[in-house]
Design a protein around this motif. Sequence first.
Motif, PDB file in Angstrom:
ATOM      1  N   ASN A   1      -4.243  -0.863  -8.195  1.00 14.91           N
ATOM      2  CA  ASN A   1      -3.887  -0.096  -9.390  1.00 14.91           C
ATOM      3  C   ASN A   1      -3.959  -1.050 -10.576  1.00 14.91           C
ATOM      4  O   ASN A   1      -3.357  -2.120 -10.538  1.00 14.91           O
TER       5      ASN A   1
ATOM      6  N   VAL B   1      -0.267  -3.021  -4.771  1.00 11.10           N
ATOM      7  CA  VAL B   1      -0.981  -1.771  -4.526  1.00 11.10           C
ATOM      8  C   VAL B   1      -2.200  -1.749  -5.462  1.00 11.10           C
ATOM      9  O   VAL B   1      -2.103  -2.202  -6.603  1.00 11.10           O
TER      10      VAL B   1
ATOM     11  N   ASP C   1       0.866  -1.177   0.000  1.00  8.55           N
ATOM     12  CA  ASP C   1       0.000   0.000   0.000  1.00  8.55           C
ATOM     13  C   ASP C   1       0.901   1.223   0.000  1.00  8.55           C
ATOM     14  O   ASP C   1       2.052   1.147   0.413  1.00  8.55           O
ATOM     15  N   LEU C   2       0.367   2.350  -0.431  1.00 13.54           N
ATOM     16  CA  LEU C   2       1.148   3.586  -0.392  1.00 13.54           C
ATOM     17  C   LEU C   2       1.466   3.955   1.057  1.00 13.54           C
ATOM     18  O   LEU C   2       2.558   4.391   1.383  1.00 13.54           O
ATOM     19  N   ALA C   3       0.471   3.791   1.932  1.00 13.56           N
ATOM     20  CA  ALA C   3       0.637   4.148   3.340  1.00 13.56           C
ATOM     21  C   ALA C   3      -0.222   3.249   4.212  1.00 13.56           C
ATOM     22  O   ALA C   3      -1.100   2.562   3.702  1.00 13.56           O
TER      23      ALA C   3
ATOM     24  N   THR D   1       5.165  -0.569   2.514  1.00 13.05           N
ATOM     25  CA  THR D   1       4.602   0.757   2.232  1.00 13.05           C
ATOM     26  C   THR D   1       5.480   1.426   1.193  1.00 13.05           C
ATOM     27  O   THR D   1       6.691   1.547   1.358  1.00 13.05           O
ATOM     28  N   THR D   2       4.848   1.838   0.113  1.00 13.02           N
ATOM     29  CA  THR D   2       5.598   2.303  -1.054  1.00 13.02           C
ATOM     30  C   THR D   2       5.745   3.823  -1.095  1.00 13.02           C
ATOM     31  O   THR D   2       6.424   4.344  -1.972  1.00 13.02           O
ATOM     32  N   GLY D   3       5.101   4.535  -0.178  1.00 17.63           N
ATOM     33  CA  GLY D   3       5.218   5.995  -0.175  1.00 17.63           C
ATOM     34  C   GLY D   3       4.458   6.602  -1.337  1.00 17.63           C
ATOM     35  O   GLY D   3       3.240   6.648  -1.322  1.00 17.63           O
ATOM     36  N   THR D   4       5.205   7.033  -2.355  1.00 21.18           N
ATOM     37  CA  THR D   4       4.530   7.656  -3.499  1.00 21.18           C
ATOM     38  C   THR D   4       4.466   6.720  -4.705  1.00 21.18           C
ATOM     39  O   THR D   4       3.954   7.094  -5.746  1.00 21.18           O
ATOM     40  N   VAL D   5       5.020   5.534  -4.562  1.00 20.21           N
ATOM     41  CA  VAL D   5       5.068   4.619  -5.706  1.00 20.21           C
ATOM     42  C   VAL D   5       3.766   3.813  -5.789  1.00 20.21           C
ATOM     43  O   VAL D   5       3.353   3.198  -4.805  1.00 20.21           O
ATOM     44  N   CYS D   6       3.162   3.809  -6.964  1.00 22.46           N
ATOM     45  CA  CYS D   6       1.805   3.253  -7.087  1.00 22.46           C
ATOM     46  C   CYS D   6       1.776   1.789  -7.517  1.00 22.46           C
ATOM     47  O   CYS D   6       0.782   1.313  -8.042  1.00 22.46           O
ATOM     48  N   HIS D   7       2.875   1.070  -7.299  1.00 24.74           N
ATOM     49  CA  HIS D   7       2.937  -0.349  -7.658  1.00 24.74           C
ATOM     50  C   HIS D   7       4.067  -0.981  -6.849  1.00 24.74           C
ATOM     51  O   HIS D   7       4.913  -0.264  -6.321  1.00 24.74           O
TER      52      HIS D   7
END
Length: 230
Positions: free
Chosen positions: A128, A126, A73-75, A94-100
């Motif tokens: 998407n 994530v 997830d992003l967060a 947690t990917t922060g700003t990365v959408c995958h």
Amino acid sequence: MSTQPQPRLVEVRQNVLKQNDLLARNLRERFREAGVYVVSLVSSPGAGKTALLERMLTVLRQEGRAVAALVGDLATEADAARLARSLAPVRQITTGTVCHLEAAMVEHALEGWNLDELDLLFIENVGNLVCPSSYDLGEDLRLVMLSVTEGEDKPLKYPTIFNTADVAVITKTDLSVAVEFDAAAAHANIQRVRPGMRVFEVSAKTGEGVDELLRLLCSCSAESEKAVTG
Ligand code: MG
Ligand code: ZN
């Protein structure tokens, strides 16, 4: 108007993907050597990946299988906390700003885990339907999920993700009547985009259809085990 920056961007993107493919290949080899079968889940946000995964982890654990999950997830760690109720080992990415998810994130999240002890590993991407299609995570099987609340035309709008997935899963079938889901149209659209694709219909809430999907995953897992041990 200059179009100059574009080739540079394309080049960077290609390098990133190439790097990812190399890492994914290494991961796949590690998974194969450890005898762990890896299933990834992709869908739009809110299609029910975590709900289905919680149900699958719980059932598989009850059957005595060694299962674990990574969840992207992003967060927030909310989904990992939810999945941990199944008592299976779970780690949040947690990917922060990365959408995958990328192969490097998976590799990092696996640190300290003994893959030899696992039969099945799930990776929830994530939410998407776009870029996860470009990133190999070293998985053996990719499930693309579509909930009955999303509309039957999703496969037509996002053909690439359906084309890079192995199996389609229609989720939240307990809501089909309420949202007037046209199952025939959804199946036809999936087949139009990806002829011959296997499609399952499940409700994580009632459990309907989940056993059938799990039978497929377990038979694929057994099959790959056989291929390794000869
Ligand atoms: Mg989730
Ligand atoms: Zn992305």
